[in-house]
Design a protein around this motif. Sequence first.
Motif, PDB file in Angstrom:
ATOM      1  N   SER A 255     -35.500  71.078 112.350  1.00 55.40           N
ATOM      2  CA  SER A 255     -34.788  70.361 113.408  1.00 55.40           C
ATOM      3  C   SER A 255     -34.057  71.338 114.319  1.00 55.40           C
ATOM      4  CB  SER A 255     -33.780  69.387 112.812  1.00 55.40           C
ATOM      5  OG  SER A 255     -32.651  70.070 112.368  1.00 55.40           O
TER       6      SER A 255
ATOM      7  N   ARG B 102     -30.333  67.118 117.691  1.00 59.66           N
ATOM      8  CA  ARG B 102     -30.849  66.313 116.582  1.00 59.66           C
ATOM      9  C   ARG B 102     -30.787  64.829 116.909  1.00 59.66           C
ATOM     10  NH1 ARG B 102     -28.301  70.261 113.814  1.00 59.66           N
ATOM     11  NH2 ARG B 102     -26.464  69.039 113.341  1.00 59.66           N
TER      12      ARG B 102
ATOM     13  N   GLU C 195     -33.728  64.204 119.119  1.00 59.05           N
ATOM     14  CA  GLU C 195     -34.974  64.430 118.387  1.00 59.05           C
ATOM     15  C   GLU C 195     -35.259  63.325 117.366  1.00 59.05           C
ATOM     16  OE1 GLU C 195     -35.840  67.447 114.847  1.00 59.05           O
ATOM     17  OE2 GLU C 195     -35.500  68.470 116.751  1.00 59.05           O
TER      18      GLU C 195
END
Length: 87
Positions: free
Chosen positions: A40, A47, A50
């Motif tokens: 990640s 994050r 994502e």
Amino acid sequence: MNMPYDDAVLLSELTRFQDLPLGVVQLRRLRDAFWIPDGSLTSEDGRDREEGERVPQLPDTVGAFISRIVQMHTGMSYSECSDHWSP
């Protein structure tokens, strides 16, 4: 969670994280406090973008979470410093 500590310690190990009054971002911060998911981005905002509405690598239950943390953070390690060692 706005839950007193005395009540929080009474949570069953079988309690699922999805059953707790926590949002996705709060669950992600809880997970990030102990480990960052493999592959990640390193920033919290990265994050969040994502991962979207999921929290990968978060165990399903409180008990599994605790077991995983204990496995990661137990054991003994030390390093010797010969410059400052005295018998």
